[in-house]
Design a protein around this motif. Structure first.
Motif, PDB file in Angstrom:
ATOM      1  N   SER A   1      -7.220  11.755 109.646  1.00  0.00           N
ATOM      2  CA  SER A   1      -6.372  11.784 108.487  1.00  0.00           C
ATOM      3  C   SER A   1      -4.894  11.596 109.027  1.00  0.00           C
ATOM      4  O   SER A   1      -4.212  10.971 108.221  1.00  0.00           O
ATOM      5  CB  SER A   1      -6.350  13.081 107.565  1.00  0.00           C
ATOM      6  OG  SER A   1      -6.229  14.088 108.499  1.00  0.00           O
ATOM      7  N   ALA A   2      -4.580  11.996 110.144  1.00  0.00           N
ATOM      8  CA  ALA A   2      -3.485  11.752 110.644  1.00  0.00           C
ATOM      9  C   ALA A   2      -2.781  10.403 111.041  1.00  0.00           C
ATOM     10  O   ALA A   2      -2.053   9.888 110.981  1.00  0.00           O
ATOM     11  CB  ALA A   2      -3.171  12.523 111.980  1.00  0.00           C
ATOM     12  N   VAL A   3      -3.872   9.656 111.679  1.00  0.00           N
ATOM     13  CA  VAL A   3      -4.078   8.204 112.033  1.00  0.00           C
ATOM     14  C   VAL A   3      -3.711   7.622 110.965  1.00  0.00           C
ATOM     15  O   VAL A   3      -2.869   6.805 110.658  1.00  0.00           O
ATOM     16  CB  VAL A   3      -5.199   7.935 112.814  1.00  0.00           C
ATOM     17  CG1 VAL A   3      -5.250   6.438 113.137  1.00  0.00           C
ATOM     18  CG2 VAL A   3      -5.096   8.554 114.160  1.00  0.00           C
ATOM     19  N   SER A   4      -4.691   7.831 109.750  1.00  0.00           N
ATOM     20  CA  SER A   4      -4.549   7.039 108.456  1.00  0.00           C
ATOM     21  C   SER A   4      -3.223   7.161 107.831  1.00  0.00           C
ATOM     22  O   SER A   4      -2.473   6.258 107.276  1.00  0.00           O
ATOM     23  CB  SER A   4      -5.580   7.753 107.497  1.00  0.00           C
ATOM     24  OG  SER A   4      -5.420   6.953 106.236  1.00  0.00           O
ATOM     25  N   LEU A   5      -2.562   8.528 107.982  1.00  0.00           N
ATOM     26  CA  LEU A   5      -1.108   8.709 107.420  1.00  0.00           C
ATOM     27  C   LEU A   5      -0.086   7.710 108.132  1.00  0.00           C
ATOM     28  O   LEU A   5       0.732   7.112 107.614  1.00  0.00           O
ATOM     29  CB  LEU A   5      -0.768   9.948 107.305  1.00  0.00           C
ATOM     30  CG  LEU A   5       0.861  10.240 107.082  1.00  0.00           C
ATOM     31  CD1 LEU A   5       0.798   9.913 105.246  1.00  0.00           C
ATOM     32  CD2 LEU A   5       1.089  11.898 107.080  1.00  0.00           C
TER      33      LEU A   5
ATOM     34  N   VAL B   1       0.763  17.808 103.433  1.00  0.00           N
ATOM     35  CA  VAL B   1       1.331  16.493 103.828  1.00  0.00           C
ATOM     36  C   VAL B   1       1.971  16.242 102.567  1.00  0.00           C
ATOM     37  O   VAL B   1       3.103  15.460 103.042  1.00  0.00           O
ATOM     38  CB  VAL B   1       0.072  15.568 104.046  1.00  0.00           C
ATOM     39  CG1 VAL B   1       0.586  13.936 104.216  1.00  0.00           C
ATOM     40  CG2 VAL B   1      -0.771  16.023 105.279  1.00  0.00           C
ATOM     41  N   TRP B   2       1.762  16.125 101.372  1.00  0.00           N
ATOM     42  CA  TRP B   2       2.767  15.712 100.372  1.00  0.00           C
ATOM     43  C   TRP B   2       4.003  16.568 100.336  1.00  0.00           C
ATOM     44  O   TRP B   2       4.932  15.763  99.896  1.00  0.00           O
ATOM     45  CB  TRP B   2       2.090  16.120  98.998  1.00  0.00           C
ATOM     46  CG  TRP B   2       2.519  15.340  97.672  1.00  0.00           C
ATOM     47  CD1 TRP B   2       3.339  16.267  96.971  1.00  0.00           C
ATOM     48  CD2 TRP B   2       2.747  14.160  97.437  1.00  0.00           C
ATOM     49  NE1 TRP B   2       3.870  15.415  95.768  1.00  0.00           N
ATOM     50  CE2 TRP B   2       3.652  14.216  96.306  1.00  0.00           C
ATOM     51  CE3 TRP B   2       2.252  13.064  97.858  1.00  0.00           C
ATOM     52  CZ2 TRP B   2       3.741  13.131  95.340  1.00  0.00           C
ATOM     53  CZ3 TRP B   2       2.346  11.806  97.158  1.00  0.00           C
ATOM     54  CH2 TRP B   2       2.949  11.835  95.729  1.00  0.00           C
ATOM     55  N   ALA B   3       4.028  17.550 100.743  1.00  0.00           N
ATOM     56  CA  ALA B   3       4.958  18.313 100.725  1.00  0.00           C
ATOM     57  C   ALA B   3       6.035  18.057 101.920  1.00  0.00           C
ATOM     58  O   ALA B   3       7.258  18.068 101.820  1.00  0.00           O
ATOM     59  CB  ALA B   3       4.754  19.878 100.879  1.00  0.00           C
ATOM     60  N   LYS B   4       5.207  17.717 103.120  1.00  0.00           N
ATOM     61  CA  LYS B   4       6.159  17.626 104.385  1.00  0.00           C
ATOM     62  C   LYS B   4       6.162  16.342 105.228  1.00  0.00           C
ATOM     63  O   LYS B   4       6.812  16.101 106.164  1.00  0.00           O
ATOM     64  CB  LYS B   4       5.754  18.808 105.180  1.00  0.00           C
ATOM     65  CG  LYS B   4       5.786  20.167 104.777  1.00  0.00           C
ATOM     66  CD  LYS B   4       5.337  21.118 105.644  1.00  0.00           C
ATOM     67  CE  LYS B   4       5.405  22.458 104.868  1.00  0.00           C
ATOM     68  NZ  LYS B   4       4.598  23.731 105.715  1.00  0.00           N
ATOM     69  N   GLY B   5       5.172  15.468 104.755  1.00  0.00           N
ATOM     70  CA  GLY B   5       4.713  14.114 105.523  1.00  0.00           C
ATOM     71  C   GLY B   5       5.262  12.906 104.881  1.00  0.00           C
ATOM     72  O   GLY B   5       5.085  11.900 105.678  1.00  0.00           O
ATOM     73  N   TYR B   6       6.226  12.799 104.174  1.00  0.00           N
ATOM     74  CA  TYR B   6       6.757  11.634 103.276  1.00  0.00           C
ATOM     75  C   TYR B   6       8.107  11.476 103.442  1.00  0.00           C
ATOM     76  O   TYR B   6       8.754  10.649 102.893  1.00  0.00           O
ATOM     77  CB  TYR B   6       5.935  11.576 102.049  1.00  0.00           C
ATOM     78  CG  TYR B   6       4.593  11.337 101.796  1.00  0.00           C
ATOM     79  CD1 TYR B   6       4.274  10.008 101.676  1.00  0.00           C
ATOM     80  CD2 TYR B   6       3.896  12.337 101.835  1.00  0.00           C
ATOM     81  CE1 TYR B   6       2.886   9.613 101.700  1.00  0.00           C
ATOM     82  CE2 TYR B   6       2.473  11.745 101.766  1.00  0.00           C
ATOM     83  CZ  TYR B   6       1.939  10.508 101.433  1.00  0.00           C
ATOM     84  OH  TYR B   6       0.740  10.299 101.476  1.00  0.00           O
ATOM     85  N   ASP B   7       8.777  12.005 104.588  1.00  0.00           N
ATOM     86  CA  ASP B   7      10.061  11.719 104.942  1.00  0.00           C
ATOM     87  C   ASP B   7      10.239  10.655 105.859  1.00  0.00           C
ATOM     88  O   ASP B   7      10.446  10.987 106.908  1.00  0.00           O
ATOM     89  CB  ASP B   7      10.666  13.112 105.310  1.00  0.00           C
ATOM     90  CG  ASP B   7      12.140  13.092 105.451  1.00  0.00           C
ATOM     91  OD1 ASP B   7      12.956  12.304 105.010  1.00  0.00           O
ATOM     92  OD2 ASP B   7      12.704  13.782 106.274  1.00  0.00           O
ATOM     93  N   PHE B   8       9.881   9.466 105.394  1.00  0.00           N
ATOM     94  CA  PHE B   8      10.129   8.494 106.298  1.00  0.00           C
ATOM     95  C   PHE B   8      11.060   7.402 105.685  1.00  0.00           C
ATOM     96  O   PHE B   8      11.220   7.216 104.263  1.00  0.00           O
ATOM     97  CB  PHE B   8       8.990   7.776 106.792  1.00  0.00           C
ATOM     98  CG  PHE B   8       7.761   7.529 105.877  1.00  0.00           C
ATOM     99  CD1 PHE B   8       7.852   6.045 105.381  1.00  0.00           C
ATOM    100  CD2 PHE B   8       7.124   8.332 105.174  1.00  0.00           C
ATOM    101  CE1 PHE B   8       6.915   5.723 104.488  1.00  0.00           C
ATOM    102  CE2 PHE B   8       6.266   7.910 104.333  1.00  0.00           C
ATOM    103  CZ  PHE B   8       6.036   6.567 103.914  1.00  0.00           C
TER     104      PHE B   8
ATOM    105  N   LEU C   1       1.768  24.322  96.383  1.00  0.00           N
ATOM    106  CA  LEU C   1       1.426  22.990  95.400  1.00  0.00           C
ATOM    107  C   LEU C   1      -0.218  23.330  94.936  1.00  0.00           C
ATOM    108  O   LEU C   1      -0.409  22.644  93.971  1.00  0.00           O
ATOM    109  CB  LEU C   1       1.683  21.560  96.168  1.00  0.00           C
ATOM    110  CG  LEU C   1       3.158  21.606  96.460  1.00  0.00           C
ATOM    111  CD1 LEU C   1       3.009  20.193  97.209  1.00  0.00           C
ATOM    112  CD2 LEU C   1       3.815  21.441  95.382  1.00  0.00           C
ATOM    113  N   LEU C   2      -0.821  24.109  95.487  1.00  0.00           N
ATOM    114  CA  LEU C   2      -2.214  24.321  95.112  1.00  0.00           C
ATOM    115  C   LEU C   2      -2.637  25.555  94.287  1.00  0.00           C
ATOM    116  O   LEU C   2      -1.471  26.355  94.194  1.00  0.00           O
ATOM    117  CB  LEU C   2      -3.081  24.348  96.455  1.00  0.00           C
ATOM    118  CG  LEU C   2      -3.072  23.178  97.263  1.00  0.00           C
ATOM    119  CD1 LEU C   2      -3.896  23.444  98.455  1.00  0.00           C
ATOM    120  CD2 LEU C   2      -3.604  21.966  96.520  1.00  0.00           C
TER     121      LEU C   2
END
Length: 628
Positions: free
Chosen positions: A284-288, A306-313, A372-373
């Motif tokens: 999943s990390a590679v996929s992101l 990931v939604w909370a922290k992984g989309y800061d690009f 979030l869950l």
């Protein structure tokens, strides 16, 4: 009701279809077009009420009938694939394979609450009031990609092969005793039970395959065999066909330009991309990271952390990537740590309940998932089918029939999961877990929890995605603190699938998705007959008389009110038997996409429908830049 070709892009292990009842089934017999007397032919079916769309509708409300055709959409999938055979229970079918095959009937995305489906290969259907058989009249325009007509013989052969080569489907369709040609354009399925309201409906959703192709020979003169896997691109009838592939890595489908059903109401405005490509990622990390690098276009984000922290690009910050949430109204879910009940160590419900007390959802949710869950509190979480409070009315009446076979708390205490979130609550929960384990025959020997023979209780947790460790390891730490030895076992996807199918596990995470119209699939989820079938979805191994009784109550419910009451009763008993350790769910679908696509102004109520009802937007794509 589950079926072969799910719409979701998530795991192929968890496909779904909708279930229902033919509208007007109770109507008086009428003179049909061919002169016989019998039930009326109808263009659509529905579980409750009437289908939204009449026989003269041009297209469904949620599509753009003038959507442009063109462009390529790139999607990601987990794991690989090793076969294009769509009906085998073994092997890993290619993602998107359902794009190449049409069914007798198909669903409307804005009617999942009443489970309506409409004619596709079959232009009409009918069945008697007692649901003892169903007939489908084929559309004379229906064609395979080679131009040959789709025939009744194809339908009969497909069903017979489906139940012959796939044990799970043989069990699922066990009440179908005959498939036969009753006219040149009419197929009939006969059942050995009456008043099973789903059966007439689910027969419209079987995969239809070309008999002449599968009984023919390949380019090398070798005879094809439907009972074996194959990587020969199959002949289909759907909106796409296979263009190219690299086994276990990538597959590309191309739109069929002369698709026979393009102008039918169920298809107009849909499947607008010239190409749909799936690339496989093992991690999943590679996929992101691949998504961030514009290696694929659309991501359904299943990880709240990931939604909370992984989309800061940068692409998110400058608007080239759009993050959007869609309400999830179409399905319920039970996601859980699942103990293998076939093992003696998990036979005592007090042990399983203790494992729930050791799971601190609240802390994990806050630290890892930014809150979030939601905690799963039902086997139908997020829907009206979830039980709550104390049973009453029709539900109570149903439960009285199994009173002697269920825990007394079913009638006296609303089910609630233990609540953590603070050191004080976690310590209290762990003390209660130890109390339950002591009552089940265990004792602390120093820092080890041992049975009467002095053997320490140990548990292996099986998983295939390293990303799961963030939520798993804190749970294992809590179990270690009360003397349980734990082993996290990370394996690759093929090994995970094989161990799951062979029931070679102690505890793993599993998801049972639920439609808004549960029915015959519940036998496969929880029924005793399914417990020992390696490829059933009774992963836990549940064998329980009360559960079997309540599953039948769901299947044979006479109307929506009774269906809801019976499902509440089943849910309540499944919870109080402590078969699983509930995890979490989300009532929204979190998506991210490179902003190259358009969608209808009026989206369907129950799904965002990507890529089915979306299209390539040239203007947006020009701003974002070309696909690498």
């Amino acid at each position: 009701m589950p079926g072969f070709f799910a719409r979701t892009l998530v795991a192929a292990l968890l496909p779904l279809v909708v279930a229902g009842l033919i509208a007007g089934a109770g109507a008086a017999p009428a003179l049909t077009a061919d002169g016989d007397t019998g039930p009326q032919w109808t263009h659509a079916t529905a579980l409750t009420g009437e289908p939204k769309y009449g026989p003269d509708v041009d297209h469904f409300d949620y599509v753009n009938p003038d959507a442009p055709k063109g462009g390529t959409v790139r999607l990601a999938t987990s794991g690989g694939f090793d076969t294009f055979n769509p009906i085998l229970s073994r092997g890993n079918p290619a993602p998107g394979l359902g794009l190449t095959f049409d069914r007798l009937m198909d669903d409307a995305l804005d009617e999942m609450n009443i489970s309506a489906i409409y004619g596709l290969i079959a232009e009409a259907t009918r069945h008697p009031a007692d649901d003892s058989w169903v007939e489908f009249r084929l559309n004379p325009k229906a064609r395979w990609h080679d131009g040959a007509p789709i025939t009744v013989d194809d339908v009969v052969w497909s069903f017979e092969k489906l139940v012959e080569v796939n044990p799970s489907q043989r069990f699922y369709y066990r009440n179908v005793v005959k498939a036969e040609k009753v006219a040149d354009d009419v197929v009939r399925f006969t059942f050995d039970v009456k008043n099973n309201r789903e059966l007439p409906h689910i027969m419209g959703q079987i995969p239809v395959l070309p008999k002449h192709w599968w009984e023919g020979t390949d380019a090398n003169g070798n005879k094809r065999d439907i009972s074996k896997g194959t990587l020969e691109p199959p002949l289909g009838s759907g909106p796409y066909k296979i263009k190219s592939f690299e086994a276990n890595r990538s597959i590309t489908y191309e739109r069929v330009k002369d698709y026979w059903a393009a102008d039918l109401p169920v298809r107009k405005g849909t499947y607008n991309f010239d190409e749909i490509r799936y690339d496989s990622y093992m991690d999943s990390a590679v996929s992101l990271e691949a998504f961030k690098g514009d290696q694929y276009d659309f991501r359904d984000e299943r990880s709240a952390s990931v939604w909370a922290k992984g989309y800061d690009f940068p692409a998110v910050q400058d608007g080239r990537v759009i993050r959007q949430e869609f309400a999830d109204k179409a399905s319920g879910v039970m996601q859980a740590f699942v103990p293998n009940l076939r093992l003696k160590k998990f036979a005592d419900p007090r042990v399983r309940e203790a494992l729930n007390y050791a799971y601190d959802f609240e802390t994990t949710n806050e630290i890892i998932s930014a809150g979030l869950l939601k905690r799963v509190n039902s086997f139908f979480a997020g829907t009206e089918l979830a039980s709550s409070g104390l049973p009453k009315g029709e539900e109570l009446k149903i439960l009285e029939g199994v009173r002697d076979e269920v825990p007394p708390e079913v009638f006296t205490t609303p089910y609630e999961n233990p609540v953590g979130g603070s050191p004080q609550k976690v310590r209290a929960n762990l003390r209660h877990a130890l109390k339950l384990l002591t009552e089940a025959g265990y004792r602390l020997d120093g820092r080890k929890l041992v049975d009467a023979s002095g053997k320490q209780l140990s548990i292996e947790f099986l998983y295939y995605d390293k990303g799961q460790e963030k939520g798993l390891l804190p749970y294992l730490s809590n179990l270690n603190s009360i003397g349980i030895a734990t082993t996290p076992r990370l394996v690759d996807v093929p090994q995970y699938i094989n161990r799951l199918r062979n029931r070679d596990f102690e505890i793993l995470t599993y998801v049972w998705p639920e439609s808004l119209s549960p029915g015959n699939e519940q036998r496969d989820f929880w029924g005793a007959e399914a417990a020992d079938r390696p490829q059933s979805r009774n992963v836990a191994g549940i064998k329980d008389k009360a559960v079997d009784t309540l599953v039948d109550k769901v299947i044979y419910a006479k109307d929506r009110a009774e269906l809801v009451a019976a499902t509440h009763a089943l849910d309540r008993v499944l919870l109080w038997k402590h078969f699983v350790i509930p995890q979490f769910y989300s009532d929204v679908d979190r998506t991210a996409r490179w902003d190259r696509f358009g969608h209808p102004e009026k989206m369907p109520e129950y799904t965002y429908g990507f890529p089915e009802i979306w299209w390539w937007d040239k203007a947006k794509a020009a701003k974002v830049g070309p696909q690498p």
